[in-house]
Design a protein around this motif. Sequence first.
Motif, mmCIF file in Angstrom:
data_model
loop_
_atom_site.group_PDB
_atom_site.id
_atom_site.type_symbol
_atom_site.label_atom_id
_atom_site.label_comp_id
_atom_site.label_asym_id
_atom_site.label_seq_id
_atom_site.Cartn_x
_atom_site.Cartn_y
_atom_site.Cartn_z
ATOM 1 N N GLU A 1 44.222 52.722 31.822
ATOM 2 C CA GLU A 1 43.200 51.672 31.874
ATOM 3 C C GLU A 1 43.769 50.344 31.372
ATOM 4 O O GLU A 1 43.461 49.281 31.908
ATOM 5 C CB GLU A 1 41.991 52.084 31.044
ATOM 6 N N SER B 1 43.914 46.964 33.507
ATOM 7 C CA SER B 1 43.256 45.779 32.961
ATOM 8 C C SER B 1 44.194 44.582 32.996
ATOM 9 O O SER B 1 43.820 43.491 33.445
ATOM 10 C CB SER B 1 42.805 46.061 31.522
ATOM 11 N N ASP C 1 34.621 45.944 28.310
ATOM 12 C CA ASP C 1 35.952 45.699 28.866
ATOM 13 C C ASP C 1 36.142 44.208 29.144
ATOM 14 O O ASP C 1 37.098 43.598 28.668
ATOM 15 C CB ASP C 1 36.158 46.521 30.131
ATOM 16 N N GLU D 1 35.725 48.814 33.362
ATOM 17 C CA GLU D 1 36.795 49.622 33.940
ATOM 18 C C GLU D 1 36.362 51.075 33.898
ATOM 19 O O GLU D 1 36.057 51.615 32.833
ATOM 20 C CB GLU D 1 38.078 49.441 33.132
#
Length: 201
Positions: free
Chosen positions: A52, A56, A96, A117
């Motif tokens: 993740e 990102s 996020d 996310e």
Amino acid sequence: MAFSDFTFDELESRFGVKNRVGQLFSGNDRLGPSAKLEEALSLAQELPVRSEKAKSELLVLPILLELRSRNNKFFTIYSGDILNADKEKGLVGECDFILAKDTGSFAINYPIIQLVEAKRNDIDEGLRQCAAQLIGARFFNEKKGVVLPKLYGCATTGDDWQFLVLEDDLTVDSQKYYLNDVGRLLGVFQTIIDYYKQQLP
């Protein structure tokens, strides 16, 4: 509770917010990505973008920065910040990405777009969390005297992107958008930003 703990049923029972699926955008508007964004996404394809954090940094943030640049810094980006909307109602937690109208404030002023996310590439789970964050953002904004008829959100795996909007109720877009057609994705985001430009001059 935290935003990630809510289900759609709980959002309806606790806040009276029903949900449905519907078409939110025509999907026909495209924005050609800048050379800088094309290069960033091309470089990302050469790397093992699995976590993740990697998604990102290498996929999501470059797109958001492109949109901010295109729109003369109309919004600012908060990454990993806590949105404390209403602790008693469970509307609190780390987000996020929060896109907020840029007022030059260090603290979050008023959120306009929530971006989640999807954990474990489960976009449905991401949509549930995003829906809770949108309700939280509405509470947060109203405490500041800011009432917006619509609040938009998006859940993404990095490759797949799905939008939703909170009005009286929640509508989840029946259409998904994909990183490999970034022009359509940018077009949808621009449609949302143009809406907020009319609401928040």
